[in-house]
Design a protein around this motif. Structure first.
Motif, mmCIF file in Angstrom:
data_model
loop_
_atom_site.group_PDB
_atom_site.id
_atom_site.type_symbol
_atom_site.label_atom_id
_atom_site.label_comp_id
_atom_site.label_asym_id
_atom_site.label_seq_id
_atom_site.Cartn_x
_atom_site.Cartn_y
_atom_site.Cartn_z
ATOM 1 N N MET A 120 1.581 18.011 27.364
ATOM 2 C CA MET A 120 0.459 18.162 26.441
ATOM 3 C C MET A 120 0.491 17.027 25.417
ATOM 4 O O MET A 120 1.530 16.745 24.816
ATOM 5 C CB MET A 120 0.533 19.519 25.729
ATOM 6 C CG MET A 120 -0.634 19.777 24.782
ATOM 7 S SD MET A 120 -0.545 21.409 24.021
ATOM 8 C CE MET A 120 -0.767 22.438 25.451
ATOM 9 N N LYS A 121 -0.651 16.374 25.220
ATOM 10 C CA LYS A 121 -0.735 15.272 24.277
ATOM 11 C C LYS A 121 -0.948 15.784 22.848
ATOM 12 O O LYS A 121 -1.600 16.791 22.629
ATOM 13 C CB LYS A 121 -1.887 14.333 24.650
ATOM 14 C CG LYS A 121 -1.654 13.537 25.924
ATOM 15 C CD LYS A 121 -2.778 12.558 26.148
ATOM 16 C CE LYS A 121 -2.527 11.715 27.391
ATOM 17 N NZ LYS A 121 -3.624 10.746 27.614
ATOM 18 N N PHE A 122 -0.368 15.058 21.901
ATOM 19 C CA PHE A 122 -0.551 15.356 20.482
ATOM 20 C C PHE A 122 -1.216 14.146 19.844
ATOM 21 O O PHE A 122 -0.710 13.026 19.940
ATOM 22 C CB PHE A 122 0.795 15.638 19.809
ATOM 23 C CG PHE A 122 0.679 15.941 18.339
ATOM 24 C CD1 PHE A 122 0.138 17.134 17.898
ATOM 25 C CD2 PHE A 122 1.115 15.025 17.398
ATOM 26 C CE1 PHE A 122 0.025 17.415 16.550
ATOM 27 C CE2 PHE A 122 1.010 15.288 16.042
ATOM 28 C CZ PHE A 122 0.468 16.495 15.620
ATOM 29 N N LYS A 123 -2.349 14.355 19.196
ATOM 30 C CA LYS A 123 -3.102 13.234 18.649
ATOM 31 C C LYS A 123 -3.609 13.561 17.253
ATOM 32 O O LYS A 123 -4.077 14.667 16.991
ATOM 33 C CB LYS A 123 -4.290 12.899 19.558
ATOM 34 C CG LYS A 123 -5.107 11.698 19.091
ATOM 35 C CD LYS A 123 -6.251 11.391 20.055
ATOM 36 C CE LYS A 123 -7.074 10.197 19.583
ATOM 37 N NZ LYS A 123 -8.177 9.888 20.513
ATOM 38 N N LEU A 124 -3.495 12.593 16.356
ATOM 39 C CA LEU A 124 -4.060 12.700 15.007
ATOM 40 C C LEU A 124 -4.902 11.459 14.751
ATOM 41 O O LEU A 124 -4.425 10.338 14.965
ATOM 42 C CB LEU A 124 -2.956 12.785 13.944
ATOM 43 C CG LEU A 124 -2.087 14.045 13.891
ATOM 44 C CD1 LEU A 124 -0.999 13.879 12.840
ATOM 45 C CD2 LEU A 124 -2.935 15.275 13.572
ATOM 46 N N ASP A 125 -6.139 11.652 14.313
ATOM 47 C CA ASP A 125 -6.925 10.486 13.938
ATOM 48 C C ASP A 125 -6.421 9.980 12.582
ATOM 49 O O ASP A 125 -5.532 10.578 11.969
ATOM 50 C CB ASP A 125 -8.417 10.811 13.899
ATOM 51 C CG ASP A 125 -8.781 11.881 12.878
ATOM 52 O OD1 ASP A 125 -8.015 12.106 11.923
ATOM 53 O OD2 ASP A 125 -9.847 12.509 13.040
ATOM 54 N N ILE A 126 -6.983 8.878 12.098
ATOM 55 C CA ILE A 126 -6.444 8.238 10.896
ATOM 56 C C ILE A 126 -6.509 9.158 9.674
ATOM 57 O O ILE A 126 -5.581 9.199 8.861
ATOM 58 C CB ILE A 126 -7.173 6.896 10.628
ATOM 59 C CG1 ILE A 126 -6.456 6.134 9.498
ATOM 60 C CG2 ILE A 126 -8.652 7.118 10.329
ATOM 61 C CD1 ILE A 126 -6.974 4.708 9.344
ATOM 62 N N LYS A 127 -7.580 9.937 9.540
ATOM 63 C CA LYS A 127 -7.701 10.854 8.412
ATOM 64 C C LYS A 127 -6.661 11.964 8.506
ATOM 65 O O LYS A 127 -5.951 12.256 7.535
ATOM 66 C CB LYS A 127 -9.109 11.453 8.366
ATOM 67 C CG LYS A 127 -9.274 12.510 7.273
ATOM 68 C CD LYS A 127 -10.668 13.129 7.314
ATOM 69 C CE LYS A 127 -10.789 14.275 6.306
ATOM 70 N NZ LYS A 127 -12.124 14.919 6.360
ATOM 71 N N ALA A 128 -6.562 12.592 9.662
ATOM 72 C CA ALA A 128 -5.598 13.679 9.852
ATOM 73 C C ALA A 128 -4.175 13.172 9.676
ATOM 74 O O ALA A 128 -3.308 13.872 9.136
ATOM 75 C CB ALA A 128 -5.778 14.309 11.227
ATOM 76 N N ASN A 129 -3.935 11.950 10.131
ATOM 77 C CA ASN A 129 -2.608 11.344 9.995
ATOM 78 C C ASN A 129 -2.263 11.137 8.521
ATOM 79 O O ASN A 129 -1.142 11.420 8.081
ATOM 80 C CB ASN A 129 -2.591 10.008 10.743
ATOM 81 C CG ASN A 129 -1.189 9.510 11.010
ATOM 82 O OD1 ASN A 129 -0.207 10.184 10.717
ATOM 83 N ND2 ASN A 129 -1.087 8.313 11.566
ATOM 84 N N ALA A 130 -3.231 10.634 7.753
ATOM 85 C CA ALA A 130 -3.015 10.393 6.321
ATOM 86 C C ALA A 130 -2.752 11.701 5.578
ATOM 87 O O ALA A 130 -1.853 11.786 4.732
ATOM 88 C CB ALA A 130 -4.226 9.680 5.722
ATOM 89 N N ILE A 131 -3.539 12.723 5.886
ATOM 90 C CA ILE A 131 -3.400 14.017 5.209
ATOM 91 C C ILE A 131 -2.080 14.692 5.585
ATOM 92 O O ILE A 131 -1.409 15.290 4.733
ATOM 93 C CB ILE A 131 -4.597 14.925 5.545
ATOM 94 C CG1 ILE A 131 -5.868 14.353 4.909
ATOM 95 C CG2 ILE A 131 -4.356 16.358 5.071
ATOM 96 C CD1 ILE A 131 -7.144 15.010 5.381
ATOM 97 N N ASP A 132 -1.697 14.567 6.845
ATOM 98 C CA ASP A 132 -0.427 15.147 7.295
ATOM 99 C C ASP A 132 0.743 14.517 6.547
ATOM 100 O O ASP A 132 1.653 15.231 6.076
ATOM 101 C CB ASP A 132 -0.271 14.931 8.797
ATOM 102 C CG ASP A 132 1.014 15.538 9.337
ATOM 103 O OD1 ASP A 132 1.156 16.776 9.284
ATOM 104 O OD2 ASP A 132 1.879 14.780 9.795
ATOM 105 N N SER A 133 0.726 13.205 6.402
ATOM 106 C CA SER A 133 1.806 12.520 5.682
ATOM 107 C C SER A 133 1.783 12.883 4.198
ATOM 108 O O SER A 133 2.837 13.003 3.565
ATOM 109 C CB SER A 133 1.675 10.999 5.843
ATOM 110 O OG SER A 133 2.038 10.618 7.151
ATOM 111 N N PHE A 134 0.582 13.061 3.645
ATOM 112 C CA PHE A 134 0.485 13.446 2.235
ATOM 113 C C PHE A 134 1.120 14.816 2.009
ATOM 114 O O PHE A 134 1.863 15.018 1.047
ATOM 115 C CB PHE A 134 -0.986 13.467 1.798
ATOM 116 C CG PHE A 134 -1.172 13.790 0.343
ATOM 117 C CD1 PHE A 134 -0.913 12.841 -0.630
ATOM 118 C CD2 PHE A 134 -1.586 15.054 -0.067
ATOM 119 C CE1 PHE A 134 -1.066 13.133 -1.977
ATOM 120 C CE2 PHE A 134 -1.746 15.358 -1.399
ATOM 121 C CZ PHE A 134 -1.485 14.398 -2.362
#
Length: 306
Positions: free
Chosen positions: A1-15
């Motif tokens: 199963m692939k796991f993908k975060l777009d740039i916004k989701a990636n930024a919010i996840d790191s925040f």
């Protein structure tokens, strides 16, 4: 199963991860601040790239940025003006990256070099505060030291810088309509975010930490039965109303409020010794006898009443 975060989701996840590690650091695990710095720096880097995408989707790639830089040098203009000139000519940035599979994105410095050109048309002022940019660069350098060599920081300077960056990031995402940061914070981290996002609440948090740290240093290694002999009090500051007035050797009164921006040194609750009997009383209850005593307690002033 692939796991993908777009740039916004990636930024919010790191925040959110940055907030989680920040809380661990606040709870005594100082090493966790290292990871809070790394996550927050990553989040800010992605947000800066999101801003570039509001101008041109492909501007996040180094090949496209270099074309803007080339035009800027040729025209003798700033980077944003150079981009707008290319935009006006309907320049096709997509053709620069067409067919390439391993594309490098811009650095934080490159993204900031365009951000700094954003000026409000009404006031003529820069949209992004220089202090915010300075804090980003400080954190970027610290992150690089963490990732590539060795590093050193104090918990306080990290806490203060993270607070400023969180407030700056919230303003940045709002100004450029990227997203509403406070709505993206995880429920279990909202309490941390609210303190960091509110400048006064963050300053008060730091003031309370200073009180706790000073008390810990004073009482460390002292047996409980001997602690009662240590002369150390915390008073409510009459200026800001917080329980943040503690002993301070540099204060004329012997006490100073730890809240940044207040730092009041006067309070009628501070106890002083009576010049006659030596008993301690709040200085607001003391009287003075001209040419004789500076501090006279109520008992010595009116012994019959006692």
């Amino acid at each position: 199963m692939k796991f993908k975060l777009d740039i916004k989701a990636n930024a919010i996840d790191s925040f959110n991860e940055a907030l989680s590690k920040y809380e661990q650091g606040q709870n005594g695990d100082l090493k966790a601040f290292k990871f809070s710095i790394a996550h927050l720096a990553h989040s800010i880097e992605l947000v800066l790239k999101m801003y570039l995408q509001t101008l041109e989707e492909n501007l996040v790639f180094s090949k496209c940025f270099k074309e803007v830089l080339k035009r800027s040098k040729a025209d003798g203009t700033d980077l944003l003006s150079a981009y707008k000139a290319l935009e006006g000519e309907e320049y096709d940035f997509g053709q620069l990256i067409h067919g390439h599979t391993s594309l490098h994105t811009v650095t934080v410095e490159q993204a900031l070099s365009i951000v700094k050109c954003e000026v409000c048309g009404i006031t003529g002022n820069n949209f992004v505060d220089q202090d915010f940019i300075d804090d980003i660069n400080w954190m970027k350098d610290l992150r690089n030291a963490i990732e590539h060599f060795e590093f050193e920081f104090t918990a306080k300077e990290v806490r203060l810088c993270i607070g400023r960056l969180v407030r700056g990031l919230a303003e940045f995402t709002d100004i450029f309509s990227l997203f509403d940061l406070d709505r993206e914070v995880g429920e279990d981290r909202v309490h941390i975010f609210k303190v960091l996002a509110d400048e006064y609440e963050h300053a008060l948090s730091e003031a309370n930490i200073s009180v706790s740290e000073q008390k810990h240093l004073l009482f460390a290694g002292v047996r409980p039965k001997h602690q009662m002999f240590i002369d150390w009090n915390v008073y409510t500051c009459p200026s800001c109303g917080n329980d943040t007035m503690i002993p301070n050797e540099d204060s004329s009164s012997g006490y100073r409020c730890t809240l940044e921006g207040c730092e009041n040194e006067e309070s009628e609750d501070i106890e002083v010794d009576c010049d006659i009997c030596g008993a301690s009383w709040p200085n607001g209850e003391m009287t003075s006898w001209e040419d004789t005593y500076t501090y006279v307690c109520p008992r010595c002033e009116n012994p019959e009443a006692w």
